[in-house]
Write a protein that holds these residues in place. Structure first.
Motif, short mmCIF file in Angstrom:
data_model
loop_
_atom_site.label_atom_id
_atom_site.label_comp_id
_atom_site.label_asym_id
_atom_site.label_seq_id
_atom_site.Cartn_x
_atom_site.Cartn_y
_atom_site.Cartn_z
N ALA A 17 -9.54 0.44 -6.21
CA ALA A 17 -8.19 0.85 -5.84
C ALA A 17 -7.44 -0.28 -5.13
N LEU A 18 -8.20 -1.26 -4.61
CA LEU A 18 -7.55 -2.36 -3.89
C LEU A 18 -6.94 -3.40 -4.84
N ILE A 19 -7.41 -3.40 -6.09
CA ILE A 19 -6.91 -4.42 -7.02
C ILE A 19 -5.37 -4.37 -7.16
N MET A 57 0.84 -1.22 0.00
CA MET A 57 0.00 0.00 0.00
C MET A 57 0.86 1.25 0.00
N LYS A 58 1.89 1.22 0.84
CA LYS A 58 2.76 2.40 0.92
C LYS A 58 3.47 2.62 -0.40
N ALA A 59 3.93 1.52 -1.00
CA ALA A 59 4.64 1.63 -2.27
C ALA A 59 3.71 2.23 -3.34
N GLN A 60 2.44 1.80 -3.32
CA GLN A 60 1.49 2.32 -4.31
C GLN A 60 1.17 3.78 -4.01
N GLY A 84 1.45 7.62 -6.02
CA GLY A 84 0.25 8.40 -6.31
C GLY A 84 -1.06 7.66 -6.23
N ALA A 85 -1.05 6.40 -5.78
CA ALA A 85 -2.32 5.68 -5.64
C ALA A 85 -3.13 6.32 -4.52
N ASP A 86 -4.46 6.29 -4.68
CA ASP A 86 -5.33 6.94 -3.71
C ASP A 86 -6.33 5.91 -3.18
#
Lengths: 263, 283
Positions: free
Chosen positions: A199-201, A178-181, A185-187
């Motif tokens: 977003a969890l995919i 999660m942190k890497a994503q 810029g992942a939200d």
């Protein structure tokens, strides 16, 4: 958020409950769970709740830690309570749009909510006080008779204990991914439930891949250490009943009696 | 103890119809002879076949051609399997993926349980093994709270409890910090010296092989160089060709020599270089 998940985790302290034979705890948990479904009134829950409090105190586990185990179930609990509250027919107390709150609804919501809460708390107490290895041997021995019917009892018990061991490792890994994503810029925080689920995919895919890799490596390591199923295997900690187990069984008999006599 | 006789191993890739797509020769006619009580190091870059080799010693893989003998036992013979795996334990790279139990002592007991050791003896072996790797204080802790180096020491204890004659370590330090790396190397060196256990250390860190009796350098599925660490480290240019890094001091000494400074060609430690340079200046 995921780090706080305590359900299914062993809580290592010395206590009379920790010392109990896993078979006792396993049967105790089964009796406790069944009793929750047999009770038809709140009096029964009072007994079960009292039983739960007693075990928690005896197990030297901070109540806060036990309650934390409820957190992942909170959503399900609320969901179920709200549905029960709004959709139970009966004597109407208040109405709003197409929903109506009934007296029976309030009763049902509280009843079901309490039942689920007691269920989760009680069964998580077993994993708090029993190491996965002991839990496995307990289950293996309680269900051992199924081997006659060609049920792979040992293998299943082993799978469960390994799954439990890997919960914290996979949680840590999820956080890392999660942190890497997020760093790229992942939200995960904004948007509606569908957008959030989508977003969890990108988290699930790498998590799956790495779990499979882990599984492969673990299997190899187990094989390298001569693991070849349950045949010819000895136990480092064979199960033995002690005095405490006798007391526990007497108390459990009390719970069973409660099931029979409390309406 | 461990004997490889012209061992070849091929990874065969097949497409969906089962036709052979490509054949990758991971090992190509390897001959290897490890004596009891030796400390052997196998060096190689990624893809050199060193991990494949390690898996042959423990019968996790069996050769496509040739034979591997562990004390006269052929690894291809299924009946020998448990015996071989008890005699040659294996420690893997990822510390998390080889610890099975949720308590240190239970994990160490896992191997003896599998080979059917009586309960009382398991406890003695667990106590002994944890003592040997210096992890007795952690016996009732969860492995999740240990550092990488400590986890690897627990993994080594898990092997020790099976009373092996040989321990194969497949890049045991690759995922550790420098402190953990030192802990692991010190532990295995001590086991080799005090318990007489044969050690086969597979790594790509050159600094870890300095204490080995014999070093084999692998490239492209073959042993390209073998000898004592000093003999190996002389071949700085060859090692670089095999994508291995020479210890910093050895490299400095090598470069100084190229510049025409008189130095012996087997410098492995900072102290040796300082001494050699000091002697040179005095002259």
């Amino acid at each position: 958020m995921l780090r706080d998940m305590t359900i299914g985790q062993y809580y290592p302290v010395e206590s009379p409950i920790h010392r109990l034979d896993p078979r006792t705890k396993f049967l105790g948990t089964i009796i406790y769970v069944v009793s929750l479904f047999l009770f038809k009134t709140f009096w029964g829950f009072l007994l079960a709740g009292g039983f739960l409090v007693m075990v928690t105190i005896l197990a030297h586990i901070p109540p806060k830690y036990v309650l934390k185990g409820m957190r992942p179930m909170l959503f399900l609990l609320l969901f179920m309570m709200i549905f029960n509250l709004l959709l139970t027919p009966g004597e109407v107390i208040g109405e709003w749009w197409i929903f109506s709150v009934t007296k029976e609804g309030i009763y049902a919501a509280l009843f079901m909510g309490l039942r689920l809460a007691l269920l989760v708390l009680g069964s998580s107490l077993m994993t708090y006080t029993t190491t996965p290895n002991k839990l496995t041997s307990g289950m293996e021995s309680v269900f051992g008779f199924l081997k006659v019917f060609k049920v792979p009892v040992h293998e299943m018990a082993m799978m469960i204990s390994i799954a439990l061991r890997f919960i914290p490792i996979l949680l840590e890994e999820t956080n890392k991914i999660m942190k890497a994503q997020q760093a790229r810029g992942a939200d995960f925080e904004s948007g509606g439930p569908i957008k959030r689920a989508k977003a969890l995919i990108p988290i699930l895919v790498p998590l799956f891949v790495s779990s499979f890799r882990r599984a492969g490596e673990l299997a190899e390591a187990m094989e390298a250490r001569c693991y070849h199923g349950g045949d010819g295997r000895t136990k480092m900690k064979p199960l033995k009943y002690h005095k405490g187990d006798l007391i526990a069984y007497i108390l459990l008999a009390g719970l069973v009696a409660g099931c029979i006599f409390i309406p | 103890m461990v004997n490889f006789d012209k061992v070849t191993f091929e990874y065969i890739r097949r497409d969906e119809e089962g036709n052979v797509e490509s054949i990758n020769k991971a090992l190509d006619g390897i001959d290897l002879d490890v004596k009891k009580g030796d400390f052997i190091a196998i060096l190689g870059a990624n893809g050199s076949g060193k991990s494949t080799l390690a898996r042959h010693i423990n019968a996790l893989l069996t050769p496509t051609e040739g034979t591997v003998y562990i004390e006269e036992m052929d690894t291809k013979d299924e009946d020998n399997l448990l015996n071989i795996r008890q005699k040659t334990g294996m420690v893997f790279q990822n510390p998390d993926n080889q610890i099975i139990a949720s308590l240190v002592e239970e994990d160490v007991g896992f191997g003896p349980e599998n080979i059917g050791i009586p309960t009382k003896e398991i406890w003695e072996r667990v106590a002994f093994a944890l003592e040997k790797v210096g992890m007795t204080a952690y016996r009732e802790k969860s492995p999740n709270n240990l550092s990488g180096g400590q986890k690897q020491r627990v993994a080594i204890a898990g092997i020790l409890a099976m009373k092996p004659e040989c321990i194969v370590l497949d890049e045991p330090t690759a995922m550790l910090d420098p402190k953990g790396r030192r802990e692991v190397i010190e532990t295995i060196t001590e086991l080799n010296k005090k318990e007489g256990i044969t050690i086969i250390l597979i790594t790509h860190y050159m600094t870890e092989v300095v204490g080995a009796d014999k070093v084999y350098v692998m490239n492209g599925g073959n042993v390209k160089l073998s000898g004592t660490p000093r003999e190996i480290f002389k071949e700085v240019d060859l090692l670089k060709e095999y994508k291995l890094d020479v210890p910093q001091v050895t490299e400095i000494a090598h470069r100084l020599r190229q510049q025409g400074i008189q130095l012996p060609d087997c410098i492995l430690t900072v102290d040796e270089l300082v001494a050699a340079l000091g002697a040179g200046i005095c002259l």
